[in-house]
Design a protein around this motif. Structure first.
Motif, PDB file in Angstrom:
ATOM      1  N   THR A   8       0.831  -1.202   0.000  1.00 16.24           N
ATOM      2  CA  THR A   8       0.000   0.000   0.000  1.00 16.24           C
ATOM      3  C   THR A   8       0.868   1.256   0.000  1.00 16.24           C
ATOM      4  N   LEU A   9       2.070   1.159   0.526  1.00 15.57           N
ATOM      5  CA  LEU A   9       2.977   2.298   0.522  1.00 15.57           C
ATOM      6  C   LEU A   9       3.370   2.663  -0.915  1.00 15.57           C
ATOM      7  N   GLU A  10       3.627   1.663  -1.729  1.00 10.43           N
ATOM      8  CA  GLU A  10       3.968   1.908  -3.133  1.00 10.43           C
ATOM      9  C   GLU A  10       2.796   2.562  -3.868  1.00 10.43           C
ATOM     10  N   VAL A  11       1.585   2.098  -3.573  1.00 11.00           N
ATOM     11  CA  VAL A  11       0.399   2.688  -4.192  1.00 11.00           C
ATOM     12  C   VAL A  11       0.256   4.138  -3.729  1.00 11.00           C
ATOM     13  N   ARG A  12       0.415   4.367  -2.449  1.00  7.17           N
ATOM     14  CA  ARG A  12       0.309   5.728  -1.904  1.00  7.17           C
ATOM     15  C   ARG A  12       1.311   6.664  -2.575  1.00  7.17           C
ATOM     16  N   PHE A  13       2.560   6.232  -2.725  1.00 10.46           N
ATOM     17  CA  PHE A  13       3.575   7.072  -3.367  1.00 10.46           C
ATOM     18  C   PHE A  13       3.195   7.396  -4.809  1.00 10.46           C
TER      19      PHE A  13
END
Length: 93
Positions: A8-13
Motif C-alpha cells: 500500500t505504501l507503493e500505491v500511496r507514493f
C-alpha cells in the motif's frame, strides 16, 4: 485486490506523485485477499475535481492489479487521539 499481495505504501507514493494530489491514505478493507477492496482516500488542490485524470495518471504508474478499487476525495484526513489517521472515520465517507 485480485489475489495479489500489494504494498500500500507503493500505491500511496504513486498516487501522491500526481501533481493535483496533496495527500493520500490507502486502506484495504476485507480480510480475504481475493475479496479485499483497496480504497484511496485523497486530498486534492483547491477547486480540483477531475478524479478521472488522477486515475489515469496512477494507472500509467502502476500495473492494473495495484490500482485502487475505489477512490474518495476528502477535504482533510481525520486523526485519532494518537495522532494517526482515523480509518474508522475515513471508512464512513
Amino acid at each position: 485486490m485480485r489475489g495479489h499481495r500489494i504494498s500500500t505504501l507503493e500505491v500511496r507514493f504513486a498516487v501522491e506523485a500526481c501533481p493535483e494530489v496533496i495527500g493520500c491514505v490507502i486502506d484495504v478493507v476485507g480480510a480475504e485477499v481475493d475479496a479485499a477492496e483497496m480504497v484511496a482516500y485523497i486530498a486534492v488542490v483547491d477547486g480540483f475535481n477531475d478524479l478521472g485524470s488522477i486515475q489515469s495518471f496512477v494507472s500509467s504508474e502502476l500495473p492494473e492489479y495495484m490500482l485502487p478499487d475505489r477512490w474518495v476525495i476528502v477535504d482533510d484526513f481525520p486523526l485519532n487521539s494518537n495522532g494517526k489517521y482515523d480509518l474508522r472515520l475515513l471508512r464512513s465517507f
